[in-house]
Design an enzyme around this catalytic site. Structure first.
Site, mmCIF file in Angstrom:
data_model
loop_
_atom_site.group_PDB
_atom_site.id
_atom_site.type_symbol
_atom_site.label_atom_id
_atom_site.label_comp_id
_atom_site.label_asym_id
_atom_site.label_seq_id
_atom_site.Cartn_x
_atom_site.Cartn_y
_atom_site.Cartn_z
ATOM 1 N N ASP A 154 0.893 -1.169 0.000
ATOM 2 C CA ASP A 154 0.000 0.000 0.000
ATOM 3 C C ASP A 154 0.927 1.215 0.000
ATOM 4 O O ASP A 154 1.496 1.563 1.032
ATOM 5 C CB ASP A 154 -0.881 -0.047 1.254
ATOM 6 C CG ASP A 154 -1.630 1.262 1.503
ATOM 7 O OD1 ASP A 154 -1.595 2.153 0.626
ATOM 8 O OD2 ASP A 154 -2.242 1.388 2.576
ATOM 9 N N GLU A 179 -7.006 0.839 -4.729
ATOM 10 C CA GLU A 179 -7.020 0.747 -3.269
ATOM 11 C C GLU A 179 -8.360 0.260 -2.703
ATOM 12 O O GLU A 179 -8.372 -0.641 -1.861
ATOM 13 C CB GLU A 179 -6.654 2.109 -2.664
ATOM 14 C CG GLU A 179 -5.194 2.437 -2.883
ATOM 15 C CD GLU A 179 -4.874 3.907 -2.701
ATOM 16 O OE1 GLU A 179 -5.768 4.687 -2.333
ATOM 17 O OE2 GLU A 179 -3.709 4.276 -2.933
ATOM 18 N N ASP A 230 -13.112 5.351 1.520
ATOM 19 C CA ASP A 230 -11.672 5.369 1.822
ATOM 20 C C ASP A 230 -11.178 6.807 1.931
ATOM 21 O O ASP A 230 -11.039 7.506 0.935
ATOM 22 C CB ASP A 230 -10.919 4.620 0.706
ATOM 23 C CG ASP A 230 -9.409 4.612 0.939
ATOM 24 O OD1 ASP A 230 -8.936 5.231 1.905
ATOM 25 O OD2 ASP A 230 -8.705 3.972 0.129
ATOM 26 N N LYS A 259 3.177 11.250 -3.576
ATOM 27 C CA LYS A 259 2.162 10.557 -4.388
ATOM 28 C C LYS A 259 1.260 11.546 -5.135
ATOM 29 O O LYS A 259 0.707 11.227 -6.172
ATOM 30 C CB LYS A 259 1.336 9.673 -3.459
ATOM 31 C CG LYS A 259 0.336 8.781 -4.142
ATOM 32 C CD LYS A 259 -0.204 7.816 -3.119
ATOM 33 C CE LYS A 259 -1.372 7.027 -3.635
ATOM 34 N NZ LYS A 259 -1.851 6.097 -2.598
#
Ligand code: AMP
Length: 619
Positions: free
Chosen positions: A8, A169, A192, A70
């Site tokens: 992850d 994800e 999420d 990211k």
């Protein structure tokens, strides 16, 4: 054989997990820590420090400590907001070029910096397992485009890992929650809320197969934004108290940022926290008490922004919240009570609605899911398959500037679809394949993913056939193939940059397509009717020239009259006068009817010619 590990790669924190003896496990570092901060520092000597040490050193080295990289991976200069990372390091972003982070005289790409995080995770894995880690499954937000997925894959490879799969994800998280807790046939929403991204996916589990029915999200909405408002609130208190300006002093900003994030996390379980920042400036120390109530009023405007994505995903999946069995919470930010209450309220969780499921550790779920997917690939874990969907329709531009959809929005991937097209002009030597993404009828209203030309053997228009095939692999990467059907000559182009796919823009695209639906359809009808008029006009003129003499006078007269109407409409257009789709349609219809005898005659002649060639009829 080396093992496949599940990673992850988060905006704020990253984790690595494996399946050992059929059980997925998150691996901890030598000090028992499962989370690795996604933070990289580069020293003056060019050496890298990653994870906890880099995070701790952020205060001392704010300008060379890279956080939230990211947000920049796979992005072009003109796509990024260099302030988006809530950090103080410099982002070099020029026009359409790649983003770079200058650190001690060398430009680092987001891939290289991400690779440093992945190397640290690989080391944790190597220390915590028996087999060597050689390959990985890495997760990305559902809305990552091709460029971002490719860049993540490159980062994995730079870290010395073979990247077996890039998976979404929320899908990974659902896999983790799916273990044992779901009925045979269930529908779940995965909410999420992580450090840098928000994703909402609606999934269906059917006989051991997860299918993503819809996904919606924002790659620029996350816990970092809540940190940001808390930092600003604290900075304001500091300057009101006569302290230094955090906004202009990076070292102060970094200390305040650390205190803000810690206070936010503690307020998930405590009602108030005392913040103490001694000697923030030579003569100034900061003491402050932040309450949960204050935090909630600061965070609320950010948390409520998740509502629209939840509703959109439900609408896309064609479901009401009552159709869901569960709402799964994932991502560190969902530990905040306000977020839990909000998700519960949006989906109407409770006695009659879906169950709010917080049974998994929200920090671990994605890594566990990645490990399960890795286990499925290596054969260490069996029983489930994973399917994802396309966020927007994909197609090519056709004559008249229209979008021809080849793979519709929300199609399950991997997928391969093709269509055969023909040419518009006689003896064209090449065709232009213009690949588009979006929901609008006109090519120019959609996003251009790329264009390339295919050369082929010149043939009359309508005879040359070009096969176009779109293939989206399991990582969501699109390959476009164009083939001259006659010669077999073909070209395959990877659409390396589905760059314009930005979550907010996807949202806007969908909204605009709904808003303009009627106008768009009207416009498509008009363009198609006009094209048809042009084509039938040319074909009829040609037919009359060759066979007109063989028709009865009244038949020829009817064709001439109908043709004159079509020609007059086209001439009107030439003079910039308005012609409606209905007028074109009516004229086309009359001409079609009138040319019926001509078409039959031509067909007879063609058949006779063919049979003669085969020697069936006398010459
Ligand atoms: P993730 O990307 O899933 O690792 O989530 C990281 C985000 O969760 C960051 O914004 C953290 O500040 C936030 N977070 C972690 N723990 C907590 C907590 N206990 N309460 C509220 N937010 C948290």
């Amino acid at each position: 054989m080396g093992k496949i590990i599940g990673i992850d790669l988060g905006t704020t924190n990253s984790l690595v997990a494996i399946v050992e003896s059929g059980i997925p496990l998150v691996l901890a570092d030598g000090q028992g820590r499962r989370l690795t901060p996604s933070v990289v520092r580069v020293s003056a000597a060019g050496e890298t420090v990653v994870g906890w040490e880099a995070k701790r050193g952020r205060v001392a080295h704010p300008e060379t400590t890279v956080t939230s990289i990211k947000r920049f991976i796979g992005r072009r200069g003109d796509e990024v907001d260099s302030t988006a990372a809530a950090s103080v390091y410099t982002i070099r972003s020029e026009g359409r070029g790649p983003v770079a982070v200058p650190l001690h005289g060398r430009d680092w790409s987001p891939e290289e910096l991400s690779a440093e995080i992945l190397k640290a995770l690989r080391t944790i894995a190597a220390e915590g397992m028996i087999d060597r880690p050689e390959a990985a499954v890495i997760t990305v937000p559902a809305y990552f485009n091709d460029a971002q997925r490719n860049a993540t894959r490159n980062a994995g490879e730079l870290a010395g890992l073979r990247v077996e799969r890039i998976i979404n994800e929320p899908t990974a998280a659902a896999l983790a929650y799916g273990l044992g807790s779901l009925k045979e046939k269930s529908k779940v929403a995965v909410y999420d809320f992580g450090g840098g991204t928000f994703d909402l996916s609606i999934l269906e589990l059917n006989e051991g197969v997860f299918q993503v029915l819809a996904t919606c999200g924002n790659t620029r909405l996350g816990g970092d934004d809540i940190d940001h408002v808390v930092i600003e609130h604290l900075a304001e208190q500091i300057s009101q108290g006569g302290g230094p300006s955090a906004a202009t002093e990076p070292a102060i900003w970094a200390r305040v940022a650390e205190a803000a994030e810690e206070a936010k996390a503690r307020l998930s379980t405590e009602n108030e926290v005392a913040i103490s920042l001694p000697f923030l400036a030579s003569e100034f120390s900061f003491e402050y008490t932040l309450t949960r109530e204050q935090l909630e009023s600061l965070a609320k405007p950010i948390v409520v922004r998740t509502r629209e994505y939840c509703l959109k995903a439900l609408a896309d999946a064609g479901l009401a919240s009552g159709d869901l069995d569960q709402v799964i919470l994932v991502g560190g930010q969902t530990r905040m009570p306000l977020v839990r209450e909000f998700a519960s309220e949006v989906f109407g969780c409770g006695d009659s609605g879906p169950k709010l499921n917080t049974s998994q550790n929200p920090d671990d779920a994605i890594a566990i899911g990645a490990a399960i997917q890795a286990g499925i690939l290596s054969g260490d874990y069996s029983g489930m398959l994973l399917l994802d969907v396309t966020p927007l329709s994909l197609g090519i531009e056709t004559f008249g500037g229209l979008m021809n959809v080849i793979i519709p929005r929300n199609t399950t991937i991997p997928v391969k679809r093709g269509e055969v097209f023909t040419t518009v002009a006689d003896y064209q030597k090449e065709v232009l394949i213009h690949v588009l993404q979006g929901e609008r009828e006109k090519a120019t209203d959609n996003w251009s993913l790329g264009r390339f030309t295919l050369g082929f053997e010149p043939q009359p228009k309508g005879v040359a056939k070009v096969g176009v095939q779109f293939e989206i692999d399991a990582d969501g990467i699109l390959n476009v193939l164009a083939r001259d059907i006659k010669t077999g000559n073909e070209k395959v182009v990877e659409m390396a940059s589905a760059v314009e796919v930005d979550d907010a823009e996807v949202q806007q695209m969908i909204e605009e397509s709904v808003e303009h639906a009627f106008d768009d359809i009207e416009e498509r009808r008009w363009i198609e009717a006009k094209l048809r008029a042009e084509q039938t006009k040319a074909a009829t003129r040609k037919g009359l020239q060759s066979f007109g003499g063989e028709l009865a006078d009244d038949q020829r007269g009817a064709i001439e009259a109908a043709l004159a109407v079509v020609e007059s409409l086209l001439a009107k257009l030439g003079r910039d006068e308005a012609v409606t789709a209905a007028e074109f349609k009516e004229a086309n219809g009359t001409l079609d009817e009138a040319t019926q005898p001509l078409a039959e005659l031509m067909m007879d002649r063609v058949m006779a010619e063919m049979l003669k060639k085969r020697g069936v009829l006398p010459g």
